[in-house]
Write an enzyme that holds these catalytic residues in place. Structure first.
Site, PDB file in Angstrom:
ATOM      1  N   CYS A 137       0.837  -1.204   0.000  1.00 31.17           N
ATOM      2  CA  CYS A 137       0.000   0.000   0.000  1.00 31.17           C
ATOM      3  C   CYS A 137       0.872   1.253   0.000  1.00 31.17           C
ATOM      4  O   CYS A 137       1.452   1.605   1.035  1.00 31.17           O
ATOM      5  CB  CYS A 137      -0.917  -0.037   1.229  1.00 31.17           C
ATOM      6  SG  CYS A 137      -1.958   1.422   1.403  1.00 31.17           S
ATOM      7  N   CYS A 140      -0.421   4.175   2.128  1.00 37.29           N
ATOM      8  CA  CYS A 140      -0.243   3.948   3.565  1.00 37.29           C
ATOM      9  C   CYS A 140       1.217   4.094   3.995  1.00 37.29           C
ATOM     10  O   CYS A 140       1.506   4.681   5.030  1.00 37.29           O
ATOM     11  CB  CYS A 140      -0.672   2.535   3.944  1.00 37.29           C
ATOM     12  SG  CYS A 140      -2.123   1.959   3.086  1.00 37.29           S
ATOM     13  N   ASP A 141       2.129   3.540   3.212  1.00 36.39           N
ATOM     14  CA  ASP A 141       3.498   3.370   3.710  1.00 36.39           C
ATOM     15  C   ASP A 141       4.558   4.162   2.948  1.00 36.39           C
ATOM     16  O   ASP A 141       5.723   4.158   3.354  1.00 36.39           O
ATOM     17  CB  ASP A 141       3.869   1.871   3.658  1.00 36.39           C
ATOM     18  CG  ASP A 141       2.969   1.034   4.551  1.00 36.39           C
ATOM     19  OD1 ASP A 141       2.516   1.565   5.579  1.00 36.39           O
ATOM     20  OD2 ASP A 141       2.706  -0.132   4.221  1.00 36.39           O
TER      21      ASP A 141
HETATM   22  C1  LIG Z   1      -0.280  -3.391   5.047  1.00 40.64           C
HETATM   23  C2  LIG Z   1      -1.523  -2.539   4.876  1.00 40.64           C
HETATM   24  C3  LIG Z   1      -1.478  -1.237   5.288  1.00 40.64           C
HETATM   25  C4  LIG Z   1      -2.616  -0.436   5.148  1.00 40.64           C
HETATM   26  N1  LIG Z   1      -2.550   0.847   5.575  1.00 40.64           N
HETATM   27  C5  LIG Z   1      -3.633   1.649   5.443  1.00 40.64           C
HETATM   28  C6  LIG Z   1      -3.584   3.004   5.876  1.00 40.64           C
HETATM   29  O1  LIG Z   1      -2.567   3.479   6.374  1.00 40.64           O
HETATM   30  N2  LIG Z   1      -4.700   3.750   5.713  1.00 40.64           N
HETATM   31  C7  LIG Z   1      -5.848   3.254   5.143  1.00 40.64           C
HETATM   32  O2  LIG Z   1      -6.845   3.976   5.057  1.00 40.64           O
HETATM   33  N3  LIG Z   1      -5.913   1.981   4.707  1.00 40.64           N
HETATM   34  C8  LIG Z   1      -4.834   1.178   4.848  1.00 40.64           C
HETATM   35  N4  LIG Z   1      -4.884  -0.108   4.392  1.00 40.64           N
HETATM   36  C9  LIG Z   1      -6.135  -0.590   3.770  1.00 40.64           C
HETATM   37  C10 LIG Z   1      -7.186  -0.908   4.859  1.00 40.64           C
HETATM   38  O3  LIG Z   1      -6.599  -1.676   5.888  1.00 40.64           O
HETATM   39  C11 LIG Z   1      -8.366  -1.651   4.241  1.00 40.64           C
HETATM   40  O4  LIG Z   1      -8.906  -0.867   3.194  1.00 40.64           O
HETATM   41  C12 LIG Z   1      -9.461  -1.914   5.282  1.00 40.64           C
HETATM   42  O5  LIG Z   1      -8.956  -2.632   6.384  1.00 40.64           O
HETATM   43  C13 LIG Z   1     -10.630  -2.701   4.681  1.00 40.64           C
HETATM   44  O6  LIG Z   1     -11.554  -2.934   5.688  1.00 40.64           O
HETATM   45  P1  LIG Z   1     -12.642  -4.105   5.605  1.00 40.64           P
HETATM   46  O7  LIG Z   1     -13.365  -4.055   6.899  1.00 40.64           O
HETATM   47  O8  LIG Z   1     -13.405  -3.996   4.363  1.00 40.64           O
HETATM   48  O9  LIG Z   1     -11.833  -5.456   5.474  1.00 40.64           O
HETATM   49  P2  LIG Z   1     -10.590  -6.098   6.221  1.00 40.64           P
HETATM   50  O10 LIG Z   1      -9.797  -5.092   6.935  1.00 40.64           O
HETATM   51  O11 LIG Z   1      -9.941  -6.940   5.188  1.00 40.64           O
HETATM   52  O12 LIG Z   1     -11.266  -7.027   7.330  1.00 40.64           O
HETATM   53  C14 LIG Z   1     -12.053  -8.139   6.998  1.00 40.64           C
HETATM   54  C15 LIG Z   1     -11.937  -9.162   8.095  1.00 40.64           C
HETATM   55  O13 LIG Z   1     -12.883 -10.201   7.851  1.00 40.64           O
HETATM   56  C16 LIG Z   1     -12.263 -11.448   8.047  1.00 40.64           C
HETATM   57  N5  LIG Z   1     -12.934 -12.475   7.237  1.00 40.64           N
HETATM   58  C17 LIG Z   1     -12.745 -12.756   5.932  1.00 40.64           C
HETATM   59  N6  LIG Z   1     -13.524 -13.776   5.546  1.00 40.64           N
HETATM   60  C18 LIG Z   1     -14.225 -14.143   6.640  1.00 40.64           C
HETATM   61  C19 LIG Z   1     -15.177 -15.161   6.890  1.00 40.64           C
HETATM   62  N7  LIG Z   1     -15.581 -16.037   5.952  1.00 40.64           N
HETATM   63  N8  LIG Z   1     -15.687 -15.255   8.125  1.00 40.64           N
HETATM   64  C20 LIG Z   1     -15.287 -14.421   9.101  1.00 40.64           C
HETATM   65  N9  LIG Z   1     -14.380 -13.440   8.928  1.00 40.64           N
HETATM   66  C21 LIG Z   1     -13.855 -13.311   7.713  1.00 40.64           C
HETATM   67  C22 LIG Z   1     -10.832 -11.219   7.617  1.00 40.64           C
HETATM   68  O14 LIG Z   1      -9.948 -12.185   8.154  1.00 40.64           O
HETATM   69  C23 LIG Z   1     -10.579  -9.834   8.175  1.00 40.64           C
HETATM   70  O15 LIG Z   1     -10.145  -9.914   9.516  1.00 40.64           O
HETATM   71  C24 LIG Z   1      -3.795  -0.950   4.549  1.00 40.64           C
HETATM   72  C25 LIG Z   1      -3.829  -2.283   4.140  1.00 40.64           C
HETATM   73  C26 LIG Z   1      -2.714  -3.079   4.307  1.00 40.64           C
HETATM   74  C27 LIG Z   1      -2.763  -4.522   3.870  1.00 40.64           C
END
Ligand SMILES: Cc1cc2nc3c(=O)[nH]c(=O)nc-3n(C[C@H](O)[C@H](O)[C@H](O)COP(=O)(O)OP(=O)(O)OC[C@H]3O[C@@H](n4cnc5c(N)ncnc54)[C@H](O)[C@@H]3O)c2cc1C
Length: 312
Positions: A137, A140-141
């Site tokens: 990302c 982010c980084d």
């Molecule tokens: C290394 C990194 C750094 C980042 N830094 C930033 C930043 O600085 N700023 C920013 O805005 N964004 C950042 N992002 C992006 C941000 O983290 C994501 O856009 C955000 O977390 C997405 O949120 P979400 O809730 O949609 O999904 P996720 O954060 O992906 O969470 C989904 C969760 O659901 C769980 N899950 C999946 N399938 C199932 C299932 N069948 N049953 C139960 N649970 C399940 C997963 O394991 C996970 O824990 C970063 C991403 C990464 C990888």
């Protein structure tokens, strides 16, 4: 007698989208259960610093996840981490979810928030240096690599656009791409080629990552000759695609050819009472703020749906 395993809403996925939905629903006094297969916080837990979440100058990603969880549970939501979903039924009026610990939960509405993951190279050292020199990302980084020399892996639009944006921070960006041509649009190729800080290593891939405490370099393999060369670098950004965590939802809700859930502006899916939020949805931008926004909308739409059921 009230069924203690029956909830108004079950949320599947505990990233910022799911946790935000849990905050809104429980604060609206709706009985809310969030089940997630890892640590609450989702992908946020993979980054040591989030510096673009409005209102908080800088925060560790794991910490932001645990504060969101605390906020949800303080309003009465039940949040269960490390929970495997083994079966579910979403089509009828009453939804049900069975978990690996032998429990079955039912609800009137469901919010799907399974997020996604960056496609990985799957080569030695990648897991070791993730978050310690390897990033997926740039937004982010990128800032952490100010004044440093970095490698970008990939040859599509994301890779080339992010390579250009990373030149704001890095003094030198080396793009490593597996083919002898790019998949990106011509404008992105032209912009990257015109940037004096960017150089290209074509027909090559990363064979492995090396370092001690943190990443020190990569071994680049030329795919035409098989020759391997060590290349010192401060950081590597990998942009070789994104994978939504939706394999388990195929044939259940409408999903596009990229595996993304197709949801309406109110986050509704094709199934009544089933909503979807966050990175797993078909959309262009994936950030904590966009996930939080989706989670808010999904929660409010689900609450409206529950009210409409009561009026019937
Ligand atoms: C290394 C990194 C750094 C980042 N830094 C930033 C930043 O600085 N700023 C920013 O805005 N964004 C950042 N992002 C992006 C941000 O983290 C994501 O856009 C955000 O977390 C997405 O949120 P979400 O809730 O949609 O999904 P996720 O954060 O992906 O969470 C989904 C969760 O659901 C769980 N899950 C999946 N399938 C199932 C299932 N069948 N049953 C139960 N649970 C399940 C997963 O394991 C996970 O824990 C970063 C991403 C990464 C990888």
């Amino acid at each position: 007698m009230e069924n203690s395993n029956h909830y108004d809403v079950i949320i599947l996925g505990g990233g910022p989208a799911g946790l935000t939905a849990a905050i809104y629903l429980s604060r609206a006094r709706l009985k809310t259960l969030l089940l997630t297969d890892g640590t609450p916080g989702g992908q946020m837990t993979l980054t040591h610093e989030i510096a673009n979440y409005p209102g908080i100058e800088k925060i560790n990603g794991y910490m932001l996840g645990s504060v969101m969880k605390k906020q949800a549970t303080s309003f009465g939501a039940v949040v269960k981490g490390n929970t495997e979903i083994i079966s579910f039924a979403f089509e009828g009026a009453t939804k049900s979810v069975a978990t690996g610990d032998g429990q079955t939960y039912t609800s009137d509405a469901v919010i799907l928030a399974p997020g996604g993951r960056s496609r990985t190279l799957g080569v030695p050292g990648e897991d070791t240096f993730k978050g310690r020199g390897i990033s997926y990302c740039a937004t982010c980084d990128g800032d952490f690599f100010t004044g440093k020399e970095i490698v970008v892996v990939g040859g599509g639009n994301s890779a080339l656009e992010e390579a250009v944006s990373l030149t704001k921070y890095a003094t030198k960006v080396t793009v490593v791409h597996q083919f002898d041509h790019f998949q990106a649009f011509q404008y992105a190729v032209d912009e990257a080629k015109a940037n004096p800080k960017i150089s290209f290593v074509m027909s090559s891939t990363i064979a492995s990552f090396y370092g001690d405490e943190k990443l020190e370099g990569v071994t680049i393999k030329n795919l035409d000759t098989g020759e391997e060369t060590d290349f010192s670098t401060d950081g590597v950004f990998i942009f070789i695609g994104y994978v939504p965590n939706t394999e388990w939802l195929k044939g259940v809700v409408n999903i596009n050819e990229r595996g993304e859930i197709i949801a309406g502006a109110d986050m509704s899916t094709n199934l009544a009472g089933v909503y979807a939020a966050g990175d797993a949805n078909a959309k262009r931008y994936r950030q904590v703020t966009t996930a939080v926004g989706d989670g808010t909308i999904a929660a409010m739409a689900a609450a409206d749906y529950l009210h409409s059921l009561k009026r019937k």
